[in-house]
Design an enzyme around this catalytic site. Structure first.
Site, PDB file in Angstrom:
ATOM      1  N   LYS A 246       0.854  -1.205   0.000  1.00  0.00           N
ATOM      2  CA  LYS A 246       0.000   0.000   0.000  1.00  0.00           C
ATOM      3  C   LYS A 246       0.881   1.242   0.000  1.00  0.00           C
ATOM      4  CE  LYS A 246      -3.414   2.445   2.924  1.00  0.00           C
ATOM      5  NZ  LYS A 246      -4.332   2.353   4.090  1.00  0.00           N
ATOM      6  N   ASP A 251      -2.953   9.886   4.114  1.00  0.00           N
ATOM      7  CA  ASP A 251      -4.360   9.494   4.183  1.00  0.00           C
ATOM      8  C   ASP A 251      -5.136  10.461   5.075  1.00  0.00           C
ATOM      9  OD1 ASP A 251      -6.770   8.192   4.194  1.00  0.00           O
ATOM     10  OD2 ASP A 251      -6.107   6.491   5.438  1.00  0.00           O
ATOM     11  N   LYS A 258     -10.706  12.126   8.435  1.00  0.00           N
ATOM     12  CA  LYS A 258     -10.345  11.531   9.727  1.00  0.00           C
ATOM     13  C   LYS A 258     -10.551  12.530  10.858  1.00  0.00           C
ATOM     14  CE  LYS A 258      -6.935   8.110   8.365  1.00  0.00           C
ATOM     15  NZ  LYS A 258      -7.721   6.936   8.767  1.00  0.00           N
ATOM     16  N   ASP A 268       1.187   5.928   5.873  1.00  0.00           N
ATOM     17  CA  ASP A 268       0.259   5.050   5.156  1.00  0.00           C
ATOM     18  C   ASP A 268       0.841   4.467   3.866  1.00  0.00           C
ATOM     19  OD1 ASP A 268      -2.103   3.782   5.635  1.00  0.00           O
ATOM     20  OD2 ASP A 268      -3.331   5.218   4.523  1.00  0.00           O
ATOM     21  N   ASP A 327     -12.425   6.591   3.533  1.00  0.00           N
ATOM     22  CA  ASP A 327     -11.254   6.315   4.365  1.00  0.00           C
ATOM     23  C   ASP A 327     -10.831   4.839   4.260  1.00  0.00           C
ATOM     24  OD1 ASP A 327      -9.203   6.894   6.065  1.00  0.00           O
ATOM     25  OD2 ASP A 327     -10.430   7.009   7.884  1.00  0.00           O
ATOM     26  N   GLU A 329      -9.589   3.382   1.803  1.00  0.00           N
ATOM     27  CA  GLU A 329      -8.983   3.578   0.486  1.00  0.00           C
ATOM     28  C   GLU A 329      -7.889   2.577   0.170  1.00  0.00           C
ATOM     29  OE1 GLU A 329      -7.893   5.063   3.125  1.00  0.00           O
ATOM     30  OE2 GLU A 329      -5.754   4.720   2.877  1.00  0.00           O
ATOM     31  N   ARG A 331      -7.615  -0.633   0.632  1.00  0.00           N
ATOM     32  CA  ARG A 331      -8.087  -1.870  -0.013  1.00  0.00           C
ATOM     33  C   ARG A 331      -8.421  -1.624  -1.495  1.00  0.00           C
ATOM     34  NH1 ARG A 331     -12.713  -2.403   4.374  1.00  0.00           N
ATOM     35  NH2 ARG A 331     -11.092  -1.261   5.484  1.00  0.00           N
TER      36      ARG A 331
HETATM   37  N1  BES Z   1      -4.646   4.140   6.881  1.00  0.00           N
HETATM   38  C1  BES Z   1      -5.735   3.703   7.650  1.00  0.00           C
HETATM   39  C2  BES Z   1      -5.403   2.610   8.650  1.00  0.00           C
HETATM   40  C3  BES Z   1      -4.393   2.926   9.720  1.00  0.00           C
HETATM   41  C4  BES Z   1      -4.799   3.100  11.017  1.00  0.00           C
HETATM   42  C5  BES Z   1      -3.046   2.953   9.439  1.00  0.00           C
HETATM   43  C6  BES Z   1      -3.885   3.339  12.012  1.00  0.00           C
HETATM   44  C7  BES Z   1      -2.118   3.194  10.432  1.00  0.00           C
HETATM   45  C8  BES Z   1      -2.526   3.386  11.716  1.00  0.00           C
HETATM   46  C9  BES Z   1      -6.829   3.171   6.705  1.00  0.00           C
HETATM   47  O1  BES Z   1      -6.861   3.699   5.435  1.00  0.00           O
HETATM   48  C10 BES Z   1      -8.127   3.530   7.332  1.00  0.00           C
HETATM   49  O2  BES Z   1      -8.421   4.687   7.384  1.00  0.00           O
HETATM   50  N2  BES Z   1      -8.865   2.532   7.782  1.00  0.00           N
HETATM   51  C11 BES Z   1     -10.135   2.744   8.383  1.00  0.00           C
HETATM   52  C12 BES Z   1     -11.122   1.888   7.633  1.00  0.00           C
HETATM   53  C13 BES Z   1     -12.554   2.162   7.965  1.00  0.00           C
HETATM   54  C14 BES Z   1     -12.993   3.512   7.473  1.00  0.00           C
HETATM   55  C15 BES Z   1     -13.396   1.089   7.289  1.00  0.00           C
HETATM   56  C16 BES Z   1     -10.022   2.307   9.832  1.00  0.00           C
HETATM   57  O3  BES Z   1      -9.347   1.325  10.114  1.00  0.00           O
HETATM   58  O4  BES Z   1     -10.595   2.994  10.678  1.00  0.00           O
HETATM   59 ZN    ZN Z   2      -5.095   4.398   4.709  1.00  0.00          ZN
HETATM   60 MG    MG Z   3      -8.016   5.441   5.263  1.00  0.00          MG
END
Ligand code: BES
Ligand code: ZN
Ligand code: MG
Length: 477
Positions: A246, A251, A258, A268, A327, A329, A331
């Site tokens: 990734k 992000d 966020k 990220d 968010d 993104e 995947r």
């Molecule tokens: N980049 C984040 C995940 C992340 C969290 C990376 C903490 C490093 C540290 C990812 O893109 C994300 O935002 N995931 C969300 C998904 C949700 C919206 C379905 C999450 O895990 O909250």
């Molecule tokens: Zn992310």
């Molecule tokens: Mg995200």
């Protein structure tokens, strides 16, 4: 930098490192070396202790290893000595290798010494140069045995990890997708792998719709980076491994912006960073394996042009995706990365690595990454290789009962279940959908381990998790 073996320290002048295994605590026998004696109530080799002494213009650093020591602790101890004692170091260093040392331990010690040169102060006006970065730096391995190959391997591992530290820790106004594309091209040139980059137009023509949707809101053009490594000398029955990382250079969450933790989101692209570091290392070690790696790089930004929740997008695989949350993104870019890899390169094994979900952090914390695979053999190999170097993985399920989480009414799949449970699992189920039932695919969710707190800085920073793990897994396939 020069590395060589010496059998004695007769005419040596510089810093002498003496790792000491703890034999028996506070024995009445002092530790003696080269005419220096240390009373055992002062130092007896206890783990995480050290003792400094000066004699005849040489600096002696006795380093406690405890009775037994694992790879990661050994490396950390040497990183600590190198990073925190640098003012005591000259650029001529002797490492006195204990008699019972195995090759991997020399590798870990030397890797640690080099990692200790890392300085997070990339933009500080005053730079502190580490003596090991002096071009004259010489590492003398003091031993009757030949540990040169192990030491050189340790140096290559650390160099690759340092590359990843830089890529992850530098801020998003430096590390944008184009920067990563240039880094890949330059590194490919230097170490020996081919690089092809698809920018916006080329990605559009080939149909990387999920990847492009994520990058739409950014001023920085997305870059779909494809790397191919084949060893210089011909190998019969060569295995072929595919890697996907990734590469979200920042992000924000997108329109689903966020509300917590955004400041850390330069991390990220750490999955991509691990793939970049691994490619450097695999080529540097000339592993007898073919490796194809893809890092889809994009910035998930907030803008009038950003993709929207409820958009339906069209992925490279031909499947449509309903966007529930912008968010989620990672995947999306991985889905296109995996489909492109499988369709165009057909690797035998595939590993993807991503800072994918907060849920994996909530589940496993900061000690291990989440491992998803239906391939028992691969799970075992990944875990064993990881355990041996302290990059641990723990499995979570990919059962089909979780498939309903990604079922959409309007499209083939949706990118988020909408429920605050099992987030790491439903993300993995989403990726699995794009692997075309590949028989040897594994997904590593490294959100909790790629970027974190430790003794080496005040704020969270890169760990290079995955660089050594991916390389070692490929080396031992
Ligand atoms: N980049 C984040 C995940 C992340 C969290 C990376 C903490 C490093 C540290 C990812 O893109 C994300 O935002 N995931 C969300 C998904 C949700 C919206 C379905 C999450 O895990 O909250
Ligand atoms: Zn992310
Ligand atoms: Mg995200």
């Amino acid at each position: 930098m020069t590395t060589r073996t010496v059998t004695n320290l007769d005419s040596f002048s510089g810093t002498i490192l003496i790792p000491v295994f703890e034999t028996y605590s506070k024995s009445i026998v002092p530790i003696a070396f080269n005419g220096l004696e240390i009373a055992s109530n002062v130092f007896f080799g206890k783990k995480d202790t050290h003792y400094l002494a000066e004699k005849n213009d040489n600096t002696y650093v006795f380093i406690g290893l405890g009775k037994t020591i694992n790879y990661k602790s050994l490396k950390t101890i040497f990183r600590r000595i190198s990073s925190k004692q640098k003012e005591n170091f000259s650029s001529n260093v002797a490492l006195v290798i204990p008699e019972q040392c195995i090759e991997e331990q020399v590798e870990a010690m030397v890797s640690g010494l080099l990692l200790g040169t890392y300085n997070l102060g990339h933009f500080k006006s005053e730079k502190q140069e580490h003596p090991f970065l002096n071009p004259e730096f010489t590492l003398n391995l003091v031993s009757e045995n030949d540990y040169l190959a192990a030491a050189k391997k340790g140096i290559k591992i650390a160099k690759a990890q340092l590359s990843t530290f830089n890529l992850v820790d530098l801020p998003p106004n430096t590390i944008n997708p184009k920067y990563l594309a240039n880094w890949a091209k330059e590194t490919g040139e230097k170490y020996g792998f081919d690089v092809e980059v698809l920018g916006y137009e080329a990605s559009k023509i080939v149909g990387l719709g999920a990847f492009l949707a994520v990058g739409k809101g950014s001023e920085n053009e997305p870059q779909f980076i494809i790397m191919n490594y084949t060893p210089v000398t011909e190998v019969k029955h060569m295995k072929h491994v595919g890697l996907v990382g990734k590469g979200i250079t920042f992000d924000t969450g997108g329109i689903n912006i966020k509300t917590a933790g955004m400041v850390h989101m330069k991390c990220d692209m750490a999955g991509g960073g691990a793939v970049f570091g691994a490619m450097q290392l695999i080529a540097d070690l000339q592993l007898p394996v073919k490796v194809t790696a893809i890092v889809p790089c994009a910035e998930n930004a907030v803008d009038g042009k950003s993709f929207l929740p409820s958009d339906v997008i069209h992925s490279y695989s031909g499947h449509s995706i309903e966007i529930i949350d912008t968010d989620a993104e990672g995947r999306l870019v991985l889905a296109d990365g995996l489909s492109y890899l499988i369709k165009n390169f057909k690797p035998e094994y595939i590993v993807d690595i991503a800072t994918l979900t907060g849920s994996s952090v909530a589940t496993l914390g900061y000690e291990c990454a989440a491992l998803f695979t239906n391939n028992v053999e691969m799970a075992k190999k990944l875990q064993e290789n990881g355990d041996s170097i302290g990059e641990r993985l723990w499995p979570l399920p990919l059962w089909d009962v979780y498939k309903s989480d990604i079922e959409s009414d309007i499209a083939d799949v949706k990118n988020y279940s909408g429920k605050p449970v099992a987030g790491a699992i439903s993300a993995a189920k989403f990726l699995e959908y794009f692997t075309k039932e590949h028989k040897a695919w594994a997904h590593l969710d490294v959100a909790g381990v790629a970027f974190g707190d430790d003794e080496f800085a005040k704020s969270k920073h890169a760990t290079a998790f995955g660089v050594h793990l991916l390389t070692k897994f490929i080396e031992n396939l």
